[in-house]
Motif scaffolding. Structure first.
Motif, PDB file in Angstrom:
ATOM      1  N   GLY A   1       0.844  -1.193   0.000  1.00 32.26           N
ATOM      2  CA  GLY A   1       0.000   0.000   0.000  1.00 32.26           C
ATOM      3  C   GLY A   1       0.875   1.238   0.000  1.00 32.26           C
ATOM      4  O   GLY A   1       1.973   1.236   0.568  1.00 32.26           O
TER       5      GLY A   1
ATOM      6  N   VAL B   1       3.662   0.772   2.630  1.00 31.62           N
ATOM      7  CA  VAL B   1       3.392  -0.273   3.608  1.00 31.62           C
ATOM      8  C   VAL B   1       3.443  -1.630   2.925  1.00 31.62           C
ATOM      9  O   VAL B   1       2.852  -1.822   1.859  1.00 31.62           O
TER      10      VAL B   1
ATOM     11  N   THR C   1       2.916  -5.837   3.855  1.00 31.98           N
ATOM     12  CA  THR C   1       2.468  -6.804   4.860  1.00 31.98           C
ATOM     13  C   THR C   1       3.228  -8.108   4.672  1.00 31.98           C
ATOM     14  O   THR C   1       3.432  -8.558   3.549  1.00 31.98           O
TER      15      THR C   1
ATOM     16  N   ALA D   1       2.452  -5.231   9.497  1.00 25.13           N
ATOM     17  CA  ALA D   1       2.448  -4.194   8.471  1.00 25.13           C
ATOM     18  C   ALA D   1       3.694  -3.348   8.705  1.00 25.13           C
ATOM     19  O   ALA D   1       3.875  -2.781   9.795  1.00 25.13           O
TER      20      ALA D   1
ATOM     21  N   PRO E   1      -1.524 -11.588   6.968  1.00 30.89           N
ATOM     22  CA  PRO E   1      -2.020 -10.384   6.285  1.00 30.89           C
ATOM     23  C   PRO E   1      -1.719 -10.436   4.794  1.00 30.89           C
ATOM     24  O   PRO E   1      -0.593 -10.733   4.398  1.00 30.89           O
TER      25      PRO E   1
ATOM     26  N   ALA F   1      -3.074  -4.385   1.803  1.00 25.96           N
ATOM     27  CA  ALA F   1      -3.041  -3.119   2.537  1.00 25.96           C
ATOM     28  C   ALA F   1      -3.627  -2.020   1.662  1.00 25.96           C
ATOM     29  O   ALA F   1      -3.218  -1.871   0.506  1.00 25.96           O
TER      30      ALA F   1
ATOM     31  N   LEU G   1      -5.230   3.022   7.439  1.00 23.08           N
ATOM     32  CA  LEU G   1      -4.769   1.915   6.614  1.00 23.08           C
ATOM     33  C   LEU G   1      -5.559   0.677   7.005  1.00 23.08           C
ATOM     34  O   LEU G   1      -5.637   0.330   8.185  1.00 23.08           O
ATOM     35  N   TRP G   2      -6.148   0.012   5.998  1.00 25.09           N
ATOM     36  CA  TRP G   2      -6.896  -1.224   6.238  1.00 25.09           C
ATOM     37  C   TRP G   2      -6.026  -2.401   5.806  1.00 25.09           C
ATOM     38  O   TRP G   2      -5.492  -2.407   4.687  1.00 25.09           O
ATOM     39  N   VAL G   3      -5.888  -3.395   6.684  1.00 23.02           N
ATOM     40  CA  VAL G   3      -5.068  -4.575   6.394  1.00 23.02           C
ATOM     41  C   VAL G   3      -5.906  -5.833   6.627  1.00 23.02           C
ATOM     42  O   VAL G   3      -6.466  -6.021   7.712  1.00 23.02           O
TER      43      VAL G   3
END
Length: 327
Positions: free
Chosen positions: A147, A156, A158, A165, A185, A188, A197-199
């Protein structure tokens, strides 16, 4: 309701949907077929496959150049990134990616390319014009998700086995922090304002929402689907609308895409799609969302406003990644 038969829509109803939606903008969707060693090309206006392009072995991650003239494909088993001319569908060059490239993300400027190398626990930064490795950044074990913050300052990655992350400064190419998330994960995604930030955690069965300024998990979203075993609910791809109102999460073998209120984090509904839904991509106008369904070998098309599956498109073997032209 089956995602492979227009989510229950009749031919008449599907035609009515197109008529009410007005003229569709014409974009091109590119689908990597992991077992087919190919890319399926879809006209988003007609929702038909218009071509199949051969690429390297086990293609997964895919993205389009800023001008839409080149397509980048992770040929994971060939340890390279194929670059295709989108006007001809031919591979015109390859980039030095490092071993087993899986996912990547292109800088908003169009260069460089940030690549997750699954087999050697690093992120490779590539100058795509010079085909030159600018840096190799050590991260956790089995890096995958990539991400990039909207301002381009924070990358980012994962790591699937380390369950973290990793926050990387794009000027210094140094890891500046690590945030622990749930097991395995896979993806991202930053919100458009860059604040969150969504993981996704495939084995953990959750999505962690991270406060970017504080590098801290502020919310964990869980899923429960009647008649579906919890073990089959495996969050993978995530896409969030530009206005920050909705999030869509692919739930793998659960054969569903979750629709979430991205402000309250409340789950709104599940949309039945094809089997083992993997990755997602919006059209640039965000009117449609395309999903890759690995074991049913098709793509589902979601009307974003109506939050309804409107089409299933057969593609190649084990569709994995999806990218859509910017113009």
């Amino acid at each position: 309701m089956s995602g492979r038969v227009e989510a229950g829509l009749s031919v008449f109803a599907l035609g009515a949907w197109f008529a009410l939606s007005g003229p569709a903008a014409a974009y091109t969707a590119y689908i990597t077929n992991e077992k087919g060693n190919s890319v399926s090309v879809i006209d988003t206006a007609t929702m038909a496959v218009t071509g199949t392009w051969k690429v390297g072995r086990r293609p997964r991650g895919v993205t389009v150049s800023k001008d839409g003239k080149e397509l980048f494909v992770c040929a994971s088993d060939d340890d390279r990134i194929d670059v295709l001319d989108t006007s001809s569908g031919k591979v015109v060059r390859s980039l030095r990616s490092g071993p087993d490239p899986e996912q990547f993300i292109l800088d908003a400027s169009g260069n460089p390319l940030y690549v997750a190398n699954e087999d050697d626990s690093q992120v490779t930064i590539i100058d795509i014009e010079k085909n030159k490795v600018l840096a190799e950044v050590p991260v956790g074990v089995e890096p995958e998700g990539m991400g990039l913050s909207p301002d381009g300052k924070i990358l980012v990655n994962t790591s699937e086995t380390t369950n973290m992350a990793h926050f990387i400064d794009t000027k210094t190419f140094q890891v500046i922090d690590n945030v622990l998330v749930d097991a395995r994960p896979r993806f991202a995604e930053f919100t458009a304002d860059g604040k969150f930030l969504w993981v996704s955690a495939e084995v953990g069965g959750t999505v962690s929402v991270i406060d970017v300024a504080q590098h801290r998990v502020i919310k964990k979203i869980t899923f429960k689907i009647p008649s579906v075993n919890d073990e089959a609910i495996q969050p993978v791809g995530i896409r969030i609308t530009k206005d920050g109102s909705k999030a869509f999460v692919a739930l793998g073998p659960a054969n569903r895409v979750a629709v979430i209120d991205a402000k309250s984090y409340e789950l709104e509904k599940y949309l039945p799609v094809g089997q083992r839904v993997w990755q997602l991509a919006f059209t640039p106008d965000q009117k449609m969302l395309f999903t890759t369904n690995g074991t049913s070998n098709d793509v589902s098309v979601i009307d974003v406003t109506a939050e309804k599956v409107v089409k299933s498109i057969p593609v190649g073997l084990l569709p994995w990644g999806v990218a859509i032209s910017p113009n």
